[in-house]
Design a protein around this motif. Structure first.
Motif, mmCIF file in Angstrom:
data_model
loop_
_atom_site.group_PDB
_atom_site.id
_atom_site.type_symbol
_atom_site.label_atom_id
_atom_site.label_comp_id
_atom_site.label_asym_id
_atom_site.label_seq_id
_atom_site.Cartn_x
_atom_site.Cartn_y
_atom_site.Cartn_z
ATOM 1 N N ALA A 2 0.812 -1.211 0.000
ATOM 2 C CA ALA A 2 0.000 0.000 0.000
ATOM 3 C C ALA A 2 0.850 1.268 0.000
ATOM 4 C CB ALA A 2 -0.924 -0.001 1.208
ATOM 5 N N THR A 3 1.978 1.242 0.666
ATOM 6 C CA THR A 3 2.854 2.400 0.716
ATOM 7 C C THR A 3 4.273 1.943 1.033
ATOM 8 O OG1 THR A 3 3.153 4.605 1.652
ATOM 9 C CG2 THR A 3 2.461 2.881 3.170
ATOM 10 N N PHE A 4 5.224 2.778 0.753
ATOM 11 C CA PHE A 4 6.604 2.502 1.110
ATOM 12 C C PHE A 4 7.034 3.649 2.002
ATOM 13 C CE2 PHE A 4 10.231 -0.176 -0.047
ATOM 14 C CZ PHE A 4 11.230 0.504 0.606
ATOM 15 N N SER A 5 7.211 3.374 3.291
ATOM 16 C CA SER A 5 7.513 4.413 4.275
ATOM 17 C C SER A 5 8.880 4.200 4.887
ATOM 18 C CB SER A 5 6.475 4.400 5.406
ATOM 19 O OG SER A 5 5.203 4.676 4.909
ATOM 20 N N LYS A 6 9.474 5.316 5.303
ATOM 21 C CA LYS A 6 10.784 5.261 5.937
ATOM 22 C C LYS A 6 10.885 6.399 6.937
ATOM 23 C CE LYS A 6 15.683 5.463 4.952
ATOM 24 N NZ LYS A 6 16.710 5.399 3.926
ATOM 25 N N ALA A 31 15.837 10.838 -3.503
ATOM 26 C CA ALA A 31 16.647 10.028 -4.415
ATOM 27 C C ALA A 31 17.081 8.720 -3.758
ATOM 28 C CB ALA A 31 17.873 10.821 -4.877
ATOM 29 N N GLN A 32 17.516 8.802 -2.504
ATOM 30 C CA GLN A 32 17.934 7.599 -1.785
ATOM 31 C C GLN A 32 16.767 6.635 -1.617
ATOM 32 O OE1 GLN A 32 20.964 6.600 -0.950
ATOM 33 N NE2 GLN A 32 20.167 4.714 -0.047
ATOM 34 N N HIS A 33 15.603 7.168 -1.294
ATOM 35 C CA HIS A 33 14.443 6.308 -1.074
ATOM 36 C C HIS A 33 14.017 5.614 -2.367
ATOM 37 C CE1 HIS A 33 10.404 5.670 1.126
ATOM 38 N NE2 HIS A 33 11.300 4.828 1.558
ATOM 39 N N ARG A 34 14.059 6.323 -3.490
ATOM 40 C CA ARG A 34 13.703 5.689 -4.770
ATOM 41 C C ARG A 34 14.612 4.503 -5.064
ATOM 42 N NH1 ARG A 34 13.228 11.078 -6.070
ATOM 43 N NH2 ARG A 34 15.185 11.171 -7.251
ATOM 44 N N ILE A 74 10.326 12.299 11.307
ATOM 45 C CA ILE A 74 9.695 12.464 9.999
ATOM 46 C C ILE A 74 9.568 11.101 9.327
ATOM 47 C CG2 ILE A 74 9.929 13.489 7.680
ATOM 48 C CD1 ILE A 74 9.316 15.559 9.867
ATOM 49 N N ILE A 75 8.382 10.844 8.806
ATOM 50 C CA ILE A 75 8.135 9.647 8.010
ATOM 51 C C ILE A 75 7.954 10.089 6.558
ATOM 52 C CG2 ILE A 75 6.606 7.668 7.593
ATOM 53 C CD1 ILE A 75 8.059 7.556 10.317
ATOM 54 N N MET A 76 8.741 9.509 5.668
ATOM 55 C CA MET A 76 8.611 9.787 4.238
ATOM 56 C C MET A 76 7.856 8.628 3.607
ATOM 57 S SD MET A 76 11.414 10.650 1.251
ATOM 58 C CE MET A 76 12.524 9.415 1.841
ATOM 59 N N GLN A 77 6.803 8.950 2.877
ATOM 60 C CA GLN A 77 6.041 7.953 2.131
ATOM 61 C C GLN A 77 6.277 8.188 0.652
ATOM 62 O OE1 GLN A 77 1.938 8.063 3.331
ATOM 63 N NE2 GLN A 77 2.407 7.388 5.393
ATOM 64 N N THR A 78 6.535 7.114 -0.078
ATOM 65 C CA THR A 78 6.861 7.209 -1.489
ATOM 66 C C THR A 78 5.926 6.326 -2.288
ATOM 67 O OG1 THR A 78 9.175 7.635 -0.950
ATOM 68 C CG2 THR A 78 8.702 6.915 -3.187
ATOM 69 N N LYS A 79 5.343 6.917 -3.337
ATOM 70 C CA LYS A 79 4.408 6.190 -4.205
ATOM 71 C C LYS A 79 4.589 6.646 -5.644
ATOM 72 C CE LYS A 79 0.918 6.003 -0.555
ATOM 73 N NZ LYS A 79 -0.447 6.377 -0.165
ATOM 74 N N ILE A 80 4.120 5.828 -6.554
ATOM 75 C CA ILE A 80 4.140 6.217 -7.960
ATOM 76 C C ILE A 80 2.787 6.847 -8.295
ATOM 77 C CG2 ILE A 80 3.383 4.008 -8.929
ATOM 78 C CD1 ILE A 80 5.700 4.442 -11.016
ATOM 79 N N ALA A 81 2.827 7.981 -9.002
ATOM 80 C CA ALA A 81 1.603 8.735 -9.292
ATOM 81 C C ALA A 81 1.132 8.553 -10.731
ATOM 82 C CB ALA A 81 1.816 10.216 -9.011
ATOM 83 N N LYS A 137 1.175 2.782 -5.252
ATOM 84 C CA LYS A 137 0.580 3.810 -6.098
ATOM 85 C C LYS A 137 -0.229 4.807 -5.268
ATOM 86 C CE LYS A 137 0.595 0.839 -10.136
ATOM 87 N NZ LYS A 137 1.589 -0.031 -9.566
ATOM 88 N N THR A 138 -0.292 6.035 -5.756
ATOM 89 C CA THR A 138 -1.089 7.073 -5.105
ATOM 90 C C THR A 138 -2.574 6.748 -5.310
ATOM 91 O OG1 THR A 138 -1.111 8.455 -7.083
ATOM 92 C CG2 THR A 138 0.645 8.868 -5.481
ATOM 93 N N ALA A 139 -3.415 7.348 -4.487
ATOM 94 C CA ALA A 139 -4.870 7.140 -4.604
ATOM 95 C C ALA A 139 -5.386 7.647 -5.946
ATOM 96 C CB ALA A 139 -5.592 7.848 -3.456
#
Length: 144
Positions: A2-6, A31-34, A74-81, A137-139
């Motif tokens: 559902a999400t990729f969080s760090k 960039a690091q998270h991708r 801080i939590i970073m969430q990464t998704k493809i839009a 993926k984003t909503a």
């Protein structure tokens, strides 16, 4: 997925003279998270090197909403839009949250480059399509 969080850990060098996170540090974390996500999905730097392709960005934009300070959690969430079905073009969104408050959003638009020919190319290894299709993926995800 559902999400990729760090959860992010900040260093003194991530701050600017105003004692909040410097603007370019946001881009570095994105960039690091991708790359970490691609690695987790099997699209490793080794695969890209041996198959002679890599990601290239056309646009990278950050919208800053709230300050981030050294001691913040801080939590970073990464998704493809957005993505073409063949995974040749895509947009990725990184969102930075402090206590569920959105502090910043990075949006990157990219594609794949043939590292031998030094020009844009459709990725041929199936692992690229598989990795990006399993990417969170984003909503409001859009298929290009």
């Amino acid at each position: 997925m559902a999400t990729f969080s760090k959860q992010l850990s900040f260093r003194w060098s991530d701050l600017d003279p105003n004692f909040h996170m410097r603007h370019s540090a946001y881009y570095d974390f994105g960039a690091q998270h991708r790359i970490e996500i691609l690695e987790e999905l099997g699209l490793t730097l080794r695969v890209m090197k041996t198959q002679h392709f890599g990601p290239v960005l056309f646009r990278e934009e950050c919208v800053f909403r709230k300050e981030i300070n050294l001691s913040d959690t801080i939590i970073m969430q990464t998704k493809i839009a957005k993505m073409k079905p063949d995974a040749s073009r895509w947009s990725i969104v990184h969102e930075f949250y402090r206590d569920e408050v959105l502090c910043a959003t990075i949006t990157v638009d990219g594609a794949w480059m043939d590292t031998k020919l030094r020009k844009l190319a459709q990725p041929t290894p199936q692992i690229v399509v598989d990795a990006l299709n399993s990417f969170p993926k984003t909503a409001d995800f859009i298929s290009l």
